[in-house]
Write a protein that holds these residues in place. Sequence first.
Motif, mmCIF file in Angstrom:
data_model
loop_
_atom_site.group_PDB
_atom_site.id
_atom_site.type_symbol
_atom_site.label_atom_id
_atom_site.label_comp_id
_atom_site.label_asym_id
_atom_site.label_seq_id
_atom_site.Cartn_x
_atom_site.Cartn_y
_atom_site.Cartn_z
ATOM 1 N N ALA A 148 0.834 -1.204 0.000
ATOM 2 C CA ALA A 148 0.000 0.000 0.000
ATOM 3 C C ALA A 148 0.865 1.249 0.000
ATOM 4 C CB ALA A 148 -0.922 -0.012 1.217
ATOM 5 N N VAL A 266 -5.435 3.118 0.980
ATOM 6 C CA VAL A 266 -5.091 2.603 -0.350
ATOM 7 C C VAL A 266 -5.985 1.442 -0.771
ATOM 8 C CG1 VAL A 266 -3.243 1.562 -1.737
ATOM 9 C CG2 VAL A 266 -2.707 3.380 -0.092
ATOM 10 N N PHE A 267 -6.372 0.607 0.172
ATOM 11 C CA PHE A 267 -7.150 -0.588 -0.153
ATOM 12 C C PHE A 267 -8.590 -0.480 0.345
ATOM 13 C CE2 PHE A 267 -2.894 -2.863 0.096
ATOM 14 C CZ PHE A 267 -2.795 -3.051 -1.268
#
Length: 374
Positions: A148, A266-267
């Motif tokens: 990430a 990020v995820f």
Amino acid sequence: MKYVEEFRDPELAGRLLDDIRATVTRPWALMEVCGGQTHSIIRHGIDQLLPDELELIHGPGCPVCVTPLEVIDKALAIAARPGVIFCSFGDMLRVPGSDRDLFRVRSEGGDVRVVYSPLDALRVAQDNPDKEVVFFGIGFETTAPPNAMTVYQARKLGIRNFSLLVSHVRVPPAIEAIMRSPDCRVQAFLAAGHVCSVMGIGEYPQLADRHRVPIVVTGFEPLDILEGIRRTVRQLERGEHTVDNAYARAVRPAGNPAAQAMLADVFEVTDRAWRGIGVIPGSGWRLSSRYREYDAEYRFSVSDLTTREPAECRSGEVLQGLIKPHECEAFGTTCTPRNPLGATMVSSEGACAAYFLYRRLGGGTTSREATPVG
């Protein structure tokens, strides 16, 4: 921890084993979640030192092993494209896809490179602005934060020729799926300490309560594992089902907040297929919409691939703890580390690889190379 030897002390191991033997009064089946724990157990002969009443079931905690065949085939398709530099950790290069592996792609002219960090792949992208650089991002909660961070850095630095092929999975939903299986024999779990060092233990109490199973967080050295087993057996014998942190030197209850914040940015959580197991709801991550341009699947439009698992490979049953590796007819014959049928024979954390390496070729075989604790 000052020295690894402190956690391989044979005298202390003997005391822990004596305590376990004195405590257990009936058969129990425990699952170690992590493949690193499996290798430590087999290497040091821990399973053979335990009383007969205790069975250790090897769980699906090998990130290479559970990467679905479809994702492997997508990696192969991307790596074979002209103008692509495909970067990966070395243990993925020999994982078989439907008809080849990344080594074969490289031998056929693909630019496949082994790196030791996702940031290495980002530097490759900086050094090769005329190429598309893809990093194969696999793993559990332990490897997700650096992946990430790399995507975050790529966006911050304006590096547009970098992307991530994502196959990240999460442990708690896998435990949930195992416990819901009609074939489940697991009565307690040894949770992976490195995963909990990132994510903490907050998701585990509800699992322990819902399925009435003890969950003990353990490390990876022999004394870590034996202490985890000792605490687990005590709970089982008392009829308890709580979460116990036996790896406090590395795991804090809240985990690593900075790593968790990076993951949240990020995820996003998604359903994820596990090789040999199937789709587990909420068990994976994918890049969030803010970072979708760095998603290799999106960038290269790889989809609708036809996958083909070898019919004789029973790695799915091994990953679910339904059989031991040597109970597969192909083990050590048509399936070896040089000619693997499945990822469990290739990965450095795979159960089949551990049994082959330490000569566990049959149910009663004593390891020729494994050394008892210490």
